[in-house]
Design an enzyme around this catalytic site. Sequence first.
Site, mmCIF file in Angstrom:
data_model
loop_
_atom_site.group_PDB
_atom_site.id
_atom_site.type_symbol
_atom_site.label_atom_id
_atom_site.label_comp_id
_atom_site.label_asym_id
_atom_site.label_seq_id
_atom_site.Cartn_x
_atom_site.Cartn_y
_atom_site.Cartn_z
ATOM 1 N N PRO A 70 0.823 -1.154 0.435
ATOM 2 C CA PRO A 70 -0.075 0.742 -0.102
ATOM 3 C C PRO A 70 0.502 1.546 0.246
ATOM 4 O O PRO A 70 0.816 2.012 -0.882
ATOM 5 C CB PRO A 70 -0.481 0.135 1.209
ATOM 6 C CG PRO A 70 -1.048 -1.588 1.694
ATOM 7 C CD PRO A 70 0.683 -2.421 0.944
ATOM 8 N N LYS A 172 2.302 7.631 -12.130
ATOM 9 C CA LYS A 172 1.074 7.481 -12.087
ATOM 10 C C LYS A 172 0.011 8.264 -10.926
ATOM 11 O O LYS A 172 -1.306 8.135 -10.644
ATOM 12 C CB LYS A 172 1.195 5.947 -10.945
ATOM 13 C CG LYS A 172 0.807 6.000 -9.937
ATOM 14 C CD LYS A 172 -0.706 4.958 -11.319
ATOM 15 C CE LYS A 172 -1.982 4.194 -10.231
ATOM 16 N NZ LYS A 172 -2.108 2.923 -9.574
ATOM 17 N N LYS A 241 -4.674 8.287 -0.785
ATOM 18 C CA LYS A 241 -2.706 8.356 -0.666
ATOM 19 C C LYS A 241 -2.454 9.079 -2.363
ATOM 20 O O LYS A 241 -1.353 9.678 -2.231
ATOM 21 C CB LYS A 241 -2.739 7.188 -0.571
ATOM 22 C CG LYS A 241 -1.349 6.651 -0.395
ATOM 23 C CD LYS A 241 -0.341 5.042 -0.228
ATOM 24 C CE LYS A 241 -1.110 5.194 -2.053
ATOM 25 N NZ LYS A 241 -0.019 3.700 -2.840
#
Length: 301
Positions: A70, A172, A241
């Site tokens: 993660p 990303k 995030k």
Amino acid sequence: MAAIRKVAFVGIGNMGWPMAANLVKAGFEVTVADVVPGRAEAFAAETGGKAAATPAEAAQGADCVVTIVPTSKQVAEAVEAIAPSLAKGMLVIDMTSGQPGRTREIAAGLAERGVAMIDCPVSGGVPRAKTGQLAIMAGGEEADLDRADAVLKAMGTSIHRCGPIGAGQAMKALNNLVSAGGYLIGIEALLIGQRFGLDPSKMVDVLNASTGMNNSTQKKFKEYVLSRRFDAGFGLDLMVKDLSIALEVGRETTTPTPFAALCREMWASAAAMLGPGADHTAVAKLSEQMSATVLGGNKET
């Protein structure tokens, strides 16, 4: 250097499992490790790969180590754990959607051991992870990317070399920023239309035939919002995030980001409202709550 044949794969969650399974199908010797007890053994039983009790055990004798966890903090912990098993000349491929700056720090530490690192986060979600059709955004030295090419091609069909280490992760995060913004504005448009009297399903059809088309109109609104499934397989907390990372890159480059900041704030508000474990498509419920309207129906939220 010799071609990569033995791969240690750390992190077999929703994305990691099918990605590692595709490496097995491609003929690589894959040994997996995961923090969830019994998951590595289940993977081995289902795919024919091998299970290891720890990342360090998985890395022993491997040609490269793939990590997909993660956060960058967990990448750093995994790298620290496997450090004793990393031989000079090995390659670490981090496919986590992580923090570019933190990744560069980890890479610098590995370089002191004679170990190279590249960052290769992915886009496409669980469906394309299963089919091996992920888009991969890669950062690192050209020679290291060349060496990893066969491994990456077993998991993705679109591999983009974005620049030095950390560049893949920056790309990303920015990709997800664009995706997240498109999702929110699309939901608002559907809510406006429904309250006006338009059928939201028909609206999606029109958007997909017009300039308003985007990934959310094509693959998410009918499938996960209008259906009320909200189960695309990518966590809301993970999107928050990634948006935070995009803003971090913005700060580091002194780029004004007023719209990105608002976008991140809305996603974070939805995460706080819905609690842990929510799918990212459930962010639509925040806009529904504000308008007292449920998409696909006229009842109040």
